[in-house]
Design a protein around this motif. Structure first.
Motif, PDB file in Angstrom:
ATOM      1  N   PHE A  15      52.698  62.508  29.232  1.00 54.50           N
ATOM      2  CA  PHE A  15      53.233  61.202  29.643  1.00 54.50           C
ATOM      3  C   PHE A  15      54.241  60.642  28.626  1.00 54.50           C
ATOM      4  CE2 PHE A  15      53.916  57.217  31.163  1.00 54.50           C
ATOM      5  CZ  PHE A  15      52.868  56.346  31.391  1.00 54.50           C
ATOM      6  N   TYR A 134      56.623  47.950  23.415  1.00 54.58           N
ATOM      7  CA  TYR A 134      56.678  46.664  24.131  1.00 54.58           C
ATOM      8  C   TYR A 134      57.315  45.559  23.283  1.00 54.58           C
ATOM      9  CZ  TYR A 134      53.718  49.044  27.466  1.00 54.58           C
ATOM     10  OH  TYR A 134      53.212  49.951  28.361  1.00 54.58           O
ATOM     11  N   ARG A 177      41.392  60.977  26.160  1.00 49.71           N
ATOM     12  CA  ARG A 177      41.420  59.551  25.807  1.00 49.71           C
ATOM     13  C   ARG A 177      40.015  58.925  25.829  1.00 49.71           C
ATOM     14  NH1 ARG A 177      46.695  59.456  28.331  1.00 49.71           N
ATOM     15  NH2 ARG A 177      48.228  58.315  27.076  1.00 49.71           N
ATOM     16  N   ASP A 190      43.990  52.575  22.560  1.00 47.86           N
ATOM     17  CA  ASP A 190      45.034  53.002  23.502  1.00 47.86           C
ATOM     18  C   ASP A 190      45.854  51.809  23.992  1.00 47.86           C
ATOM     19  OD1 ASP A 190      45.211  54.361  26.792  1.00 47.86           O
ATOM     20  OD2 ASP A 190      46.470  54.762  25.066  1.00 47.86           O
ATOM     21  N   LEU A 229      48.709  59.375  34.359  1.00 41.82           N
ATOM     22  CA  LEU A 229      47.310  58.994  34.106  1.00 41.82           C
ATOM     23  C   LEU A 229      46.405  59.695  35.114  1.00 41.82           C
ATOM     24  CD1 LEU A 229      47.719  55.201  33.251  1.00 41.82           C
ATOM     25  CD2 LEU A 229      47.483  57.163  31.704  1.00 41.82           C
ATOM     26  N   ASN A 272      48.755  48.047  34.976  1.00 40.72           N
ATOM     27  CA  ASN A 272      49.238  48.083  33.583  1.00 40.72           C
ATOM     28  C   ASN A 272      49.536  46.668  33.116  1.00 40.72           C
ATOM     29  OD1 ASN A 272      49.775  49.646  31.318  1.00 40.72           O
ATOM     30  ND2 ASN A 272      51.973  49.733  31.736  1.00 40.72           N
ATOM     31  N   TYR A 334      60.433  49.669  32.380  1.00 38.74           N
ATOM     32  CA  TYR A 334      59.540  50.208  31.344  1.00 38.74           C
ATOM     33  C   TYR A 334      60.271  51.194  30.440  1.00 38.74           C
ATOM     34  CZ  TYR A 334      55.748  53.318  29.686  1.00 38.74           C
ATOM     35  OH  TYR A 334      54.916  54.109  28.927  1.00 38.74           O
TER      36      TYR A 334
HETATM   37  C1  SOE Z   1      47.425  54.784  28.969  1.00 42.27           C
HETATM   38  O1  SOE Z   1      46.550  53.754  28.795  1.00 42.27           O
HETATM   39  C2  SOE Z   1      48.834  54.376  28.557  1.00 42.27           C
HETATM   40  O2  SOE Z   1      49.675  55.449  28.841  1.00 42.27           O
HETATM   41  C3  SOE Z   1      48.935  54.086  27.058  1.00 42.27           C
HETATM   42  O3  SOE Z   1      48.595  55.230  26.294  1.00 42.27           O
HETATM   43  C4  SOE Z   1      50.349  53.622  26.733  1.00 42.27           C
HETATM   44  O4  SOE Z   1      50.481  53.311  25.345  1.00 42.27           O
HETATM   45  C5  SOE Z   1      50.662  52.385  27.552  1.00 42.27           C
HETATM   46  O5  SOE Z   1      51.977  51.930  27.283  1.00 42.27           O
HETATM   47  C6  SOE Z   1      50.520  52.691  29.044  1.00 42.27           C
HETATM   48  O6  SOE Z   1      49.201  53.220  29.320  1.00 42.27           O
END
Ligand code: SOE
Length: 387
Positions: A15, A134, A177, A190, A229, A272, A334
């Protein structure tokens, strides 16, 4: 005049590897200054997968041994997008090989590891970037400007949440994770790491906190991430979840402000939801990643009939980074938070200027994360040593 080039060697490819690679490839489109990243090589253990990633992302070559990247003279920056337990070894080896280091959050498994990473980049005359993307959403940068200018006055509160829901299914497997020996902590490291970093960036240093953690689903089928994810179950065996599914925190700041934080992956319907509201004596601001261009602003000195939160679309030329992209109202997303972060970091490397969030910030963040885990374990308030 052509821009200086920086050879990129990436370790990992899922990712964050995709998000970082996209940002590197698009930088020259929007950032004429600074440096031009060149995707030299990507490393991963599974040859077929890393070869496919090299082709998809546009890397010139691939390796199955990450240490080969450190030997390459055409690589200036090592970008670590691997699970957290590998960050320290890789970052220290890269620094000792004279490479700048980009490291995904959370920086390390412990404060001790983070200190060794910070010291390694300083000792070897290179830089370290902790990838808190962010901070580089234009609305968040503008929020920082409003606070720093005193427009909100003394800050009383930050309440911040990072709400996700991608592991609520009990059949979602025990991915990396969710395994302490690989990730360190669960929701805390995370996604809690992001809102705690934003709080330190926008409000100030956290001096003391108390926290509690919960693991709602304690046993899961074995399996692994399969992109984004998503994940796949491998076989019929199960394993124990030994990290937090959710963490809640109360905090005091060095400037007297109070913080309330919540990080969870069990907030159904929130995909998110990285959000904060900050209240000061002269006004308040609200931000939500899922509508990341918008900053909601309340100002006490608005005339009586106009009191209330106004919605600012942070795409006007006066807003940070807005002049890099499109005319007002043409929103960004994003992926642009990574582009803003990397463009600014590469510019600092070329100009030899300090940049944050660096590995010093990473150590400060790790001290907060470790204090959260200590507090939850001991069920007491924990003071955080200020460097
Ligand atoms: C998973 O929770 C995740 O990919 C995180 O690891 C990232 O840091 C976050 O920006 C989006 O969600």
């Amino acid at each position: 005049m052509s821009k200086p080039k920086l050879g990129i060697g990436m370790i990992g490819y899922q990712f964050m590897g995709k998000a970082h690679s996209h940002a590197f490839r698009d930088l020259d489109f929007f950032f004429p200054g600074g440096a031009s990243p060149v995707l030299k090589a990507i490393a991963g253990r599974a040859e077929a997968a890393v070869r496919d990633a090299a082709n998809q992302y546009g890397f010139e070559s691939y390796e199955t041994d990450w240490r080969k990247l450190l030997e390459r003279d055409d690589i200036d920056v090592i970008d670590i997008v691997t699970p957290n337990y590998l960050h320290a070894e890789m970052a220290i080896a890269a620094a000792e090989a004279g490479k700048h280091v980009i490291c995904e959050k959370p920086m390390a498994m412990t404060v001790e590891e983070a200190i060794r990473m910070r010291d390694a980049v300083k000792k070897n005359g290179v830089t370290g970037l902790l990838c808190h993307n962010y901070r580089f959403a234009p609305a968040v940068q503008y929020a920082k400007q409003l606070i720093a200018s005193g427009r909100l006055g003394r800050i009383y509160h930050i309440r911040a949440q990072y709400l996700q829901d991608w592991i609520m299914d009990p059949n979602f497997p025990l991915v990396w994770r969710l395994r302490k020996e690989v990730t360190g902590s669960g929701a805390l490291g995370d996604i809690g790491a992001h809102i705690l970093d934003l709080a330190r960036f926008l409000v100030g240093e956290i001096t003391e906190l108390t926290a509690t953690m919960e693991t709602f689903i304690k046993t899961r089928p074995l399996g692994e991430m399969s992109g984004g994810l998503e994940a796949r179950v491998d076989g019929s065996q199960t394993g124990t979840v030994d990290v937090d599914d959710a963490t809640a925190i109360l905090a005091h700041f060095d400037n007297g402000a109070l913080g309330v934080f919540e990080a969870t992956r069990f907030a159904g319907g929130n995909r998110n939801g990285n959000r904060f509201e900050i209240n000061g004596e002269r006004g308040s601001i609200r931000w939500d990643l899922e509508n990341m261009n918008l900053l909601h602003v309340y100002l006490e000195d608005d005339e009586a009939g106009l009191q209330g939160f106004r919605t600012i679309n942070c795409t006007e030329t006066v807003h940070p980074f807005a002049d890099r992209y499109w005319p007002a109202g043409h929103i960004i997303g994003y992926e642009h938070t990574f582009m803003n972060l990397f463009a600014s970091y590469f510019e600092s490397i070329v100009e030899g200027k300090p940049f944050q969030p660096d590995f010093d910030e990473g150590v400060r963040n790790e001290r907060v994360l470790e204090a959260v885990e200590t507090s939850a374990q001991k069920r007491e308030w924990v003071a955080i040593p200020q460097e």
